[in-house]
Design an enzyme around this catalytic site. Structure first.
Site, PDB file in Angstrom:
ATOM      1  N   SER A   1       0.843  -1.197   0.000  1.00  0.00           N
ATOM      2  CA  SER A   1       0.000   0.000   0.000  1.00  0.00           C
ATOM      3  C   SER A   1       0.881   1.252   0.000  1.00  0.00           C
ATOM      4  CB  SER A   1      -0.963  -0.049   1.188  1.00  0.00           C
ATOM      5  OG  SER A   1      -1.927   0.958   1.106  1.00  0.00           O
TER       6      SER A   1
ATOM      7  N   ASP B   1      -9.144  -3.695  -6.443  1.00  0.00           N
ATOM      8  CA  ASP B   1      -8.500  -2.608  -5.701  1.00  0.00           C
ATOM      9  C   ASP B   1      -8.675  -1.315  -6.486  1.00  0.00           C
ATOM     10  OD1 ASP B   1      -6.862  -0.910  -4.275  1.00  0.00           O
ATOM     11  OD2 ASP B   1      -5.046  -2.099  -4.503  1.00  0.00           O
TER      12      ASP B   1
ATOM     13  N   HIS C   1      -7.585  -4.886  -2.022  1.00  0.00           N
ATOM     14  CA  HIS C   1      -6.482  -4.159  -1.408  1.00  0.00           C
ATOM     15  C   HIS C   1      -6.224  -4.712  -0.011  1.00  0.00           C
ATOM     16  CE1 HIS C   1      -3.896  -0.570  -1.032  1.00  0.00           C
ATOM     17  NE2 HIS C   1      -4.205  -0.644   0.264  1.00  0.00           N
TER      18      HIS C   1
END
Length: 310
Positions: free
Chosen positions: A153, A250, A280
């Site tokens: 991330s 995502d 995600h």
């Protein structure tokens, strides 16, 4: 392909309600939400916590050494959490697995979180920490010419930024970068379709991304700075080879894939893999998802190739 049904229960959570909680409660919830891969401790050679004095603050790092005398190659890990959440504990289990499967030292950075530490402070803190690691390779029993970096991330965001900075400053050498589900274009200037297709219903939402960005930036115009949005850089040449991982469901999927395309167009060796049916944050779901275990095995394979195949 259809969403992996193992994610259905997780996605019953009202994430928008969590964003409305006080910040300390949000952080506490985030830390608890990763119990998935804390079911057992993976043994490594040794684990030590150290403090690196940076211009931003005293920065905690955790150094995981493999078994054996060394010196070993090093993989510097930067955790995710939208710049607002997370710490080295959240990815402790993942880091231990990388140590054993890639046969390298892993160094995890606990950088200052936003909004207390806004842009560009996390960039400066992480860069100075990586430079300290490079400068103290002998003390850390690592190989200064075999240092790589990566993260999940926004850890992937910061890893991409530091890879560009290391090239531009010429103060240290990074040989490989691992970018997983990263936010590389903070305001979506490249018009990624995935921010529309996956805007709601898959844990992180497009509105949620906007909330994280507002916590991180002092003003939205800073998003145009490549130190915030590395996808907006003008030059992608001579960057470290890369493994880039994206997820089908995502909102950040397309910017990761576009980043891979721009690296490849600039002559950088890139391995891109999209994991279908997942969302995600899947990478840290090692206990639940086969895709997560496969992605970690892929990362370790690519790191071994970078470290040991000349």
């Amino acid at each position: 392909m259809p969403l992996n049904p193992k994610l259905n229960k997780l996605l019953e959570t009202d994430f928008e309600k969590i964003y409305a909680l006080p910040l300390d409660q949000q952080r506490e919830w985030y830390a608890r939400s990763w119990d998935d891969c804390k079911e057992s401790i993976v043994e490594v050679g040794s684990v030590n916590d150290l403090i690196v004095k940076t211009s931003v603050r005293d920065t905690l790092i955790r150094v995981y050494h493999p078994k054996g005398n060394g010196p070993h190659p090093a993989f510097i890990w930067i955790h995710g959490g939208g710049f607002v959440f997370g710490n080295i504990e959240v990815y402790d289990s993942v880091c231990r697995r990388i140590v054993n499967n890639a046969n390298c030292t892993v160094i995890s950075i606990e950088y200052g979180l936003s909004p207390e530490y806004k842009f560009p402070l996390p960039v400066e803190e992480c860069y100075e920490t990586v430079k300290w690691v490079s400068d103290h390779a002998e003390k850390l029993n690592i190989l200064a010419d075999k240092i790589s970096i990566g993260g999940d991330s926004v850890g992937g965001t910061l890893s991409a930024v530091i890879s560009q900075l290391s090239r531009d400053k010429g103060e240290l050498k990074i040989i490989y970068q691992v970018i997983i589900n990263a936010m590389l274009d903070l305001l979506g200037e490249t018009k990624p379709k995935s921010r529309v297709e996956n805007a709601e219903g898959y844990r992180i939402t497009t509105k949620g991304i906007e909330w994280f960005v507002r916590q991180y930036l002092n003003e939205l115009s800073e998003a145009n700075n490549p130190l915030a949005s590395p996808l907006l850089a003008e030059n992608f040449a001579e960057l470290p080879a890369a493994c880039i991982i994206t997820s089908e469901y995502d909102p950040l999927r397309d910017e990761g894939e576009l980043y891979a395309q721009r690296l490849a167009a600039a002559g950088v060796n890139v391995y891109l893999k999209r994991y279908n049916g997942v969302i995600h944050g899947f990478f840290n779901m090692q206990h639940t998802l086969e895709e997560a275990r496969d992605a970690l095995a892929l990362v370790c394979t690519k790191l071994r190739e970078a470290f040991y195949e000349d």
